[in-house]
Design a protein around this motif. Structure first.
Motif, PDB file in Angstrom:
ATOM      1  N   LYS A  74     -24.789  28.575   8.893  1.00 37.06           N
ATOM      2  CA  LYS A  74     -26.214  28.410   8.570  1.00 37.06           C
ATOM      3  C   LYS A  74     -26.712  27.097   9.169  1.00 37.06           C
ATOM      4  CE  LYS A  74     -26.007  30.879   4.127  1.00 37.06           C
ATOM      5  NZ  LYS A  74     -26.228  30.762   2.665  1.00 37.06           N
ATOM      6  N   PHE A  75     -27.819  27.187   9.909  1.00 35.13           N
ATOM      7  CA  PHE A  75     -28.463  25.995  10.449  1.00 35.13           C
ATOM      8  C   PHE A  75     -29.681  25.688   9.576  1.00 35.13           C
ATOM      9  CE2 PHE A  75     -26.169  27.878  13.985  1.00 35.13           C
ATOM     10  CZ  PHE A  75     -25.544  26.774  14.548  1.00 35.13           C
ATOM     11  N   ILE A  76     -29.790  24.460   9.096  1.00 36.16           N
ATOM     12  CA  ILE A  76     -30.811  24.065   8.126  1.00 36.16           C
ATOM     13  C   ILE A  76     -31.712  22.982   8.718  1.00 36.16           C
ATOM     14  CG2 ILE A  76     -31.199  23.306   5.752  1.00 36.16           C
ATOM     15  CD1 ILE A  76     -29.472  25.818   5.932  1.00 36.16           C
ATOM     16  N   ASP A  77     -33.038  23.096   8.504  1.00 34.00           N
ATOM     17  CA  ASP A  77     -33.941  22.047   8.996  1.00 34.00           C
ATOM     18  C   ASP A  77     -34.103  20.957   7.935  1.00 34.00           C
ATOM     19  OD1 ASP A  77     -35.783  22.898   7.099  1.00 34.00           O
ATOM     20  OD2 ASP A  77     -37.078  23.942   8.534  1.00 34.00           O
ATOM     21  N   GLU A  82     -33.657  27.636   6.527  1.00 38.07           N
ATOM     22  CA  GLU A  82     -32.727  28.081   7.565  1.00 38.07           C
ATOM     23  C   GLU A  82     -33.453  28.287   8.894  1.00 38.07           C
ATOM     24  OE1 GLU A  82     -29.864  31.129   6.797  1.00 38.07           O
ATOM     25  OE2 GLU A  82     -29.911  30.770   4.632  1.00 38.07           O
ATOM     26  N   ILE A  83     -32.811  27.923   9.967  1.00 35.82           N
ATOM     27  CA  ILE A  83     -33.345  28.095  11.318  1.00 35.82           C
ATOM     28  C   ILE A  83     -32.669  29.308  11.948  1.00 35.82           C
ATOM     29  CG2 ILE A  83     -33.552  27.029  13.605  1.00 35.82           C
ATOM     30  CD1 ILE A  83     -33.416  24.311  12.257  1.00 35.82           C
ATOM     31  N   PRO A  84     -33.433  30.242  12.480  1.00 34.03           N
ATOM     32  CA  PRO A  84     -32.815  31.418  13.117  1.00 34.03           C
ATOM     33  C   PRO A  84     -32.017  31.010  14.360  1.00 34.03           C
ATOM     34  CG  PRO A  84     -35.176  31.380  13.532  1.00 34.03           C
ATOM     35  CD  PRO A  84     -34.916  30.295  12.536  1.00 34.03           C
ATOM     36  N   PHE A  85     -31.003  31.806  14.670  1.00 36.61           N
ATOM     37  CA  PHE A  85     -30.150  31.497  15.830  1.00 36.61           C
ATOM     38  C   PHE A  85     -29.655  32.783  16.458  1.00 36.61           C
ATOM     39  CE2 PHE A  85     -27.368  31.647  12.102  1.00 36.61           C
ATOM     40  CZ  PHE A  85     -26.365  32.495  12.523  1.00 36.61           C
ATOM     41  N   THR A  86     -29.130  32.645  17.659  1.00 39.55           N
ATOM     42  CA  THR A  86     -28.487  33.762  18.350  1.00 39.55           C
ATOM     43  C   THR A  86     -27.022  33.413  18.553  1.00 39.55           C
ATOM     44  OG1 THR A  86     -30.520  34.318  19.538  1.00 39.55           O
ATOM     45  CG2 THR A  86     -28.444  35.153  20.451  1.00 39.55           C
ATOM     46  N   ALA A  94     -26.946  29.671  19.831  1.00 43.16           N
ATOM     47  CA  ALA A  94     -28.131  29.142  20.510  1.00 43.16           C
ATOM     48  C   ALA A  94     -29.310  29.096  19.546  1.00 43.16           C
ATOM     49  CB  ALA A  94     -28.481  30.008  21.719  1.00 43.16           C
ATOM     50  N   LEU A  95     -30.043  27.954  19.539  1.00 44.12           N
ATOM     51  CA  LEU A  95     -31.219  27.775  18.684  1.00 44.12           C
ATOM     52  C   LEU A  95     -32.394  27.346  19.536  1.00 44.12           C
ATOM     53  CD1 LEU A  95     -28.512  26.704  17.034  1.00 44.12           C
ATOM     54  CD2 LEU A  95     -30.212  26.097  15.311  1.00 44.12           C
ATOM     55  N   LYS A  96     -33.569  27.883  19.233  1.00 41.10           N
ATOM     56  CA  LYS A  96     -34.810  27.480  19.910  1.00 41.10           C
ATOM     57  C   LYS A  96     -35.704  26.743  18.916  1.00 41.10           C
ATOM     58  CE  LYS A  96     -34.939  31.057  23.496  1.00 41.10           C
ATOM     59  NZ  LYS A  96     -34.765  30.068  24.581  1.00 41.10           N
ATOM     60  N   ASN A  97     -36.480  25.821  19.438  1.00 45.72           N
ATOM     61  CA  ASN A  97     -37.418  25.051  18.603  1.00 45.72           C
ATOM     62  C   ASN A  97     -36.690  24.418  17.410  1.00 45.72           C
ATOM     63  OD1 ASN A  97     -39.643  25.866  20.254  1.00 45.72           O
ATOM     64  ND2 ASN A  97     -39.601  27.848  19.186  1.00 45.72           N
ATOM     65  N   ALA A  98     -35.584  23.754  17.733  1.00 40.53           N
ATOM     66  CA  ALA A  98     -34.740  23.186  16.674  1.00 40.53           C
ATOM     67  C   ALA A  98     -34.916  21.674  16.547  1.00 40.53           C
ATOM     68  CB  ALA A  98     -33.279  23.522  16.957  1.00 40.53           C
ATOM     69  N   GLN A  99     -36.143  21.187  16.853  1.00 38.41           N
ATOM     70  CA  GLN A  99     -36.382  19.740  16.777  1.00 38.41           C
ATOM     71  C   GLN A  99     -36.080  19.187  15.381  1.00 38.41           C
ATOM     72  OE1 GLN A  99     -38.480  22.003  17.909  1.00 38.41           O
ATOM     73  NE2 GLN A  99     -39.575  21.336  19.770  1.00 38.41           N
ATOM     74  N   LEU A 101     -33.777  20.325  13.283  1.00 38.72           N
ATOM     75  CA  LEU A 101     -32.436  20.657  12.798  1.00 38.72           C
ATOM     76  C   LEU A 101     -31.841  19.468  12.061  1.00 38.72           C
ATOM     77  CD1 LEU A 101     -29.911  22.489  12.673  1.00 38.72           C
ATOM     78  CD2 LEU A 101     -29.240  21.536  14.904  1.00 38.72           C
ATOM     79  N   SER A 102     -31.390  19.700  10.844  1.00 41.06           N
ATOM     80  CA  SER A 102     -30.832  18.627  10.028  1.00 41.06           C
ATOM     81  C   SER A 102     -29.322  18.762   9.839  1.00 41.06           C
ATOM     82  CB  SER A 102     -31.506  18.622   8.650  1.00 41.06           C
ATOM     83  OG  SER A 102     -30.905  17.691   7.787  1.00 41.06           O
ATOM     84  N   LYS A 103     -28.866  20.018   9.619  1.00 40.70           N
ATOM     85  CA  LYS A 103     -27.435  20.192   9.383  1.00 40.70           C
ATOM     86  C   LYS A 103     -27.009  21.630   9.648  1.00 40.70           C
ATOM     87  CE  LYS A 103     -28.170  20.850   4.392  1.00 40.70           C
ATOM     88  NZ  LYS A 103     -27.921  20.271   3.046  1.00 40.70           N
TER      89      LYS A 103
END
Length: 618
Positions: A74-77, A82-86, A94-99, A101-103
């Motif tokens: 899980k990618f968390i802002d 949660e930030i979506p990913f591929t 791979a993550l887009k628009n992950a400026q 991203l916290s953890k």
């Protein structure tokens, strides 16, 4: 002054922490043999990022895909969303628009439980793998627990390990907090992370100083059969001898050895050996081994890994220095990194009086025999560069056989050229002085560098013929120069499957004896229809594994002429493999084996070269 210094120290620590990747490994709340990991990142500089686990790591020379042991990613802002990913593959996200991203959080499964099931993947070599056994032991090869973001490999990491209060972590790292429940380490970058294994278990360790170096040995013995103190005397003697042999080539002030002794209960481990690091090594051996055998193995295996502190850890090409964990580019020079290191691991023992001249020669004789199981005309540089590819990877083990012998012959060649003033060790010392840990050489320019540091263009001829070329190395010719001759010896009648038993190999994947296709079959093998491509997995129902090879061989020696025998083999049948029994009456053959021996009456020149070679004295 003190107040100012303290304030600056707090400010510096704050800045480091603010710019570091804080990684927490939780060894307390373990469920279903899965460990929770959380990585907290500094502010992202790019909106599009890729997060990786290693495909392979330095020193392993195999594709292991450590990301396949990870789940629940899980990618968390910075707002807790949660930030979506591929998921690109087992190792890459791979993550887009992950400026923001916290953890990232995820669970790690261990590789040891995967060793017996190779239906989808080749098992990870145990010393480079991971083990999670709650309340017992955690073998943390960090590349199996911690990932990285593209272009952030050089960001410092702060590693926090939450642990049971009665557990001790064996590592070369320095714990920076005094808590009984957490250990905190600071690492300069991701390369340092992957270079720093840890083993957590209930305390069983010793520390001592050997040759000016502080050494810690931590031991996990599941039944309590062994304690760390059992190995101190042998280990101390070995390390003192190594430090003396290396001289100024080794500058280590500390070194950690994590010795994991595998028991008979699960996990069923079969990848025994060790993996090198700058300041430590992780070692996996069977607990059932007698102490004398463990002592000998530690001398052979750990000394090999310790010699890696010189090569390639501190003298290496750009491929290793700028290692790409996601898409690794391999170096051409396994002949030096592994072969030369294995040669050192044997040479130091004869030069420092740990083994006799005859024992050293016997080891080289065995390596010559073992090397015959591989393609002797395949250029070592080509194999090395392509070792991760299917068509080359089966030749990898030859780096410990022919690679050692190449270094031996080059040693004799240099001694001959220099009238004893320079050997292989001197060449490596000069190379390490020319380059070093932070200055890699260009992979395709190594031979020019070796000519430069030795002053002998003949070194290039040797390299082009036997290392980069396809000419088999004339071992007998080089050994003859040093007063050693090759003898053919006929054995009493014995039972075996090929005419030269020394050409028998062992397949770790299938736990089977295998043979080079050029091997001549024994009379018995021909009589039962054994094919040279068959893999032998059992004899009269007695199966083979890495732990009972010697017992298997001893049983074969009890077989009498005419005795009924059943040989169980694996035989390729198109796309599948059949397991079949071949039955017949035993036939005992006289076998011809080649051995090395010192000449009874060497010439003065041969004796002089032999003494310089085996003593290291000029």
């Amino acid at each position: 002054m003190k107040k100012t210094a303290l304030s600056l120290g707090i400010l510096t620590a704050f800045m480091v922490n603010a710019q570091s990747i804080k990684t927490t490994i939780d060894l307390v709340n373990v469920k279903d043999d899965k460990v929770a990991v959380m990585m907290e990142f500094p502010k992202m500089k790019s909106g599009d990022v890729k997060f990786h686990f290693p495909k392979t790591v330095p020193g392993t020379y195999s594709v292991d895909d450590y990301g396949r042991f990870v789940e629940g990613v899980k990618f968390i802002d910075n707002k807790g969303k949660e930030i979506p990913f591929t998921k690109v593959n087992d190792n890459t996200y791979a993550l887009k628009n992950a400026q923001n991203l916290s953890k990232v959080t995820y669970l790690v499964n261990d590789s040891f439980d995967d060793e017996m099931d190779e239906s989808k993947h080749k098992a990870v070599f145990s010393p480079s793998g991971t083990d999670i056994e709650a309340g017992k032991v955690y073998l943390i090869n960090t590349h199996g627990f911690i990932g990285y973001i593209d272009n952030m490999q050089d960001v410092p990491y702060q590693l926090v390990v939450k642990k049971p209060t009665d557990f001790y972590g064996t590592t070369a790292l320095v714990d920076q907090d005094k808590s009984e429940s957490t250990d905190t380490y600071t690492l300069a970058n991701y390369a340092k992370v992957t270079d720093s294994p840890l083993m957590y278990t209930k305390p069983d360790y010793i520390t001592f100083n050997a040759g000016g170096m502080d050494l810690v040995l931590g031991v996990y013995s599941p039944t309590g059969k062994y304690k760390a103190a059992d190995f101190k005397e042998n280990l101390e003697k070995m390390v003192v001898a190594q430090k003396k042999f290396l001289g100024d080539m080794n500058t280590n002030k500390k070194y950690a050895i994590m010795l994991y002794l595998a028991g008979n209960e699960e996990p069923h481990i079969k990848g025994f050996g060790a993996l090198e690091h700058h300041e430590s090594t992780s070692v996996v051996l069977p607990e059932m081994m007698p102490k004398e055998a463990i002592d000998k193995t530690l001398t052979d295996v750990v000394s090999h890994e310790f010699f890696h502190t010189v090569n390639p850890l501190k003298t290496h090409s750009e491929e290793i220095h700028y290692f790409d964990y996601a898409d690794p580019k391999m170096s051409q020079h396994l002949w030096m990194y592994e072969g030369g290191t294995e040669y050192f691991a044997n040479l130091f023992q004869i030069q420092e009086g740990l083994i006799t001249k005859d024992e050293f020669l016997q080891r080289m004789s065995e390596k010559i025999a073992n090397s015959k199981n591989y393609n002797d005309t395949m250029p070592f540089t080509v194999m090395s560069k392509n070792v991760l590819k299917d068509e080359y990877k089966d030749q990898y083990r030859n780096v410990y056989e022919k690679g050692t012998l190449l270094a031996m012959c080059l040693d004799i060649e240099l001694r001959k050229l220099s009238n004893g003033e320079m050997g292989y060790r001197d060449m490596i010392r000069k190379l390490s002085q020319r380059f070093g840990e932070n200055k890699p050489f260009k992979d395709d320019k190594l031979i020019d560098e070796l000519v430069a540091v030795t002053g002998y263009p003949q070194v290039k001829d040797f390299y082009n013929k036997y290392i980069a070329g396809d000419q088999p190395t004339p071992y007998a010719q080089y050994l003859n120069m040093a007063g050693v001759e090759t003898k053919k010896q006929e054995t009493p009648p014995i039972f075996w499957f090929i005419r030269d038993p020394q050409q028998t190999g062992y397949d770790e994947k299938d736990n089977a004896f295998v043979f080079d296709e050029s091997s001549a079959q024994s009379s018995f093998a021909k009589s039962i229809g054994l094919k040279i491509t068959d893999k032998i997995v059992a004899l009269d129902g007695k199966t083979i594994n890495i732990q009972n090879i010697q017992a298997f061989i001893e049983y074969s020696r009890t077989i009498k002429e005419g005795q009924n025998v059943t040989v169980t083999v694996l035989r390729k049948n198109g796309d599948k493999t059949d397991k079949i029994d071949l039955k017949g009456k035993a036939v005992l053959d006289k076998m011809t084996v080649e051995t090395l021996a010192f000449k009874t009456n060497p010439t003065p020149a041969e004796k002089k070269l032999q003494d310089q070679w085996l003593t290291g004295k000029k």
